[in-house]
Write a protein that holds these residues in place. Structure first.
Motif: not given
Length: 209
Positions: A22-38
């Motif tokens: 997932a890659l989400d933008a909120a409140l002027g910031e980006l949050t990137l989610d990755v799986a443990p193996e990556h």
């Protein structure tokens, strides 16, 4: 012209591709989610790829999502490791999250050799949440005492703790014993007096006040 946030979003999608959960933008910031193996490879890419160049780790912590929003999150792991990264070259920031795959043994790879600043941050997350960082060169408690039992920032950790320590004059040393404080619920009594919060000031109603 694209904003800095849009430029970073495009660079992340182009570089990381299918590794992005997932890659989400909120409140002027980006949050990137990755799986443990990556997770580890993603950290290396974020640091070394010239299009990203996140050369500085600002913070690393853990989060316990048990009973998040007053509801148990049983469909996913409860522990998440969160990183805050900074690129001085490109002048942008990123929040990176990875969910620990197991609740009974939350474990993710250590990234101390990717960013040296992760050393004490990972020890703190281990101490307070029990997250194990595989490959850490010296994973031990950093804030609580060496004899401390449990991980105090977990949602299921008792507010009064599990043990207490005191100086024993007979043995002339500090000893540990079970907590002697009885659990109790304290509900504060709030009195709203006439005029409370108004422009005219607080009007006292009790005689002598």
């Amino acid at each position: 012209m694209a904003s800095k946030l849009e430029q970073l979003d495009a660079a992340l999608r182009s570089t990381l591709g299918q590794h992005i959960l997932a890659l989400d933008a909120a409140l002027g910031e980006l949050t990137l989610d990755v799986a443990p193996e990556h997770y580890r490879q993603t950290c290396l890419t974020l640091r070394d790829d010239p299009a990203l160049h996140f050369e500085q780790l600002i913070d690393l912590c853990a989060v316990d999502y048990a009973r998040y929003g007053n509801a148990l999150r049983e469909e996913e792991g409860r522990f998440v490791v969160v990183l805050h990264l900074l690129s001085l070259q490109h002048n942008w920031r990123l929040r990176l999250r990875v969910r620990c795959p197991q609740d009974d043994l939350p474990l993710v790879p250590s990234i101390t050799d990717v960013w040296n600043a992760a050393n004490w941050f990972e020890r703190e997350a281990f101490d307070l949440y029990g997250v194990v960082f595989d490959g850490h060169p010296d994973l031990r408690r950093i804030l609580t005492d060496y004899g401390f039992i449990g991980h105090p920032f977990r949602k299921d950790f008792p507010l009064s703790g599990t043990v207490e320590m005191r100086y024993d004059p007979d043995s002339k040393r500090v000893i540990y014993q079970p907590v002697t404080i009885e659990p109790r619920e304290i509900t504060p009594r709030v009195i709203r007096e006439p005029g409370y919060g108004g422009l005219g000031g607080v009007q006292r109603t009790k005689q002598g006040h």
